[in-house]
Every structure is written in C-alpha cells, then in structure tokens.
Write a protein that holds these residues in place. Sequence first.
Motif, mmCIF file in Angstrom:
data_model
loop_
_atom_site.group_PDB
_atom_site.id
_atom_site.type_symbol
_atom_site.label_atom_id
_atom_site.label_comp_id
_atom_site.label_asym_id
_atom_site.label_seq_id
_atom_site.Cartn_x
_atom_site.Cartn_y
_atom_site.Cartn_z
ATOM 1 N N ARG A 119 -2.655 -51.185 -76.158
ATOM 2 C CA ARG A 119 -2.290 -52.389 -76.912
ATOM 3 C C ARG A 119 -3.510 -53.260 -77.175
ATOM 4 N N GLU A 120 -4.402 -53.366 -76.174
ATOM 5 C CA GLU A 120 -5.610 -54.175 -76.349
ATOM 6 C C GLU A 120 -6.511 -53.567 -77.417
ATOM 7 N N GLN A 121 -6.619 -52.230 -77.427
ATOM 8 C CA GLN A 121 -7.410 -51.567 -78.466
ATOM 9 C C GLN A 121 -6.808 -51.817 -79.843
ATOM 10 N N ARG A 160 -5.009 -54.371 -80.729
ATOM 11 C CA ARG A 160 -5.287 -55.769 -81.096
ATOM 12 C C ARG A 160 -6.715 -55.926 -81.595
ATOM 13 N N ALA A 161 -7.668 -55.262 -80.927
ATOM 14 C CA ALA A 161 -9.073 -55.360 -81.343
ATOM 15 C C ALA A 161 -9.251 -54.774 -82.746
ATOM 16 N N ALA A 204 -6.932 -54.558 -85.043
ATOM 17 C CA ALA A 204 -6.268 -55.464 -85.987
ATOM 18 C C ALA A 204 -7.148 -56.684 -86.271
ATOM 19 N N ARG A 205 -7.795 -57.197 -85.196
ATOM 20 C CA ARG A 205 -8.711 -58.336 -85.402
ATOM 21 C C ARG A 205 -9.863 -57.947 -86.322
#
Length: 123
Positions: free
Chosen positions: A70-72, A74-75, A77-78
């Motif tokens: 999920r963190e990847q 999000r990164a 997507a950012r």
Amino acid sequence: MAGYKAPSFEDRAASARDAKQRALEKLRAKPAPDPELAAARAATRQAREAADAERRSAHRAAVEQEKADREQARARARADAEAAAELAAAARRPLPPPVLPTAEEMKAARDARYAARKSRQRG
C-alpha cells in the motif's frame, strides 16, 4: 419370577435398578492415569501451539507485506500526481510569441519565388 414366560413387574423393576446402578458405578470409576496418553496429549498440544504460532507469524508477515504494498502504491500515486501537475503547469504557461519575418525578409522570399518561377518557364 412369576412364570417362565413373563417376569413380574417387581422382577423387571429390580433388573432395571441393578442395570442403572451398574451404569452409575461404571461412570464414576476413574481410570488410572496413563503416562503414554499424557505424553501423547502433551505432544499434540505442543504441535498445535507450534502450528498456531507459525500461522500467526505468517499472518503478521502477510499484513506487513500488504502494508508495504500500500505504501508503494501511495508513493507511485504521489509521483504520478506530481508529474500530472507538472504537465498541467507546463500547459498553462504562455507560449512564446511567434517570430514573424520582417518586411525585408518577406520581400526577399517573394522575389526568390518569382525568380524561381521565371527560371522554370524559360527552362
């Protein structure tokens, strides 16, 4: 006994009472502790606890992997949002004014076209 074919009520009641008493005594009797059975139960309990611990650790690892994924995401997507914002900002910037030829340059181009046409007609 009342007769050879049919026992009397008292005989049947006594027989039932005796059977009930034997069943209660059998139920109340405690078997001697079996060391092999106790060892087998302990081994089974340890195996079950080990399997539970392994299952819990696998679940924790899966949760951690999901969190990392999920963190990847999000990164990514950012980064995509930043790239899109940069493209949008570039699209909003005004274009440089077009470079228009001067009157002398336009006359020279016209004269060159005229001369080329004349040379083709003579040619």
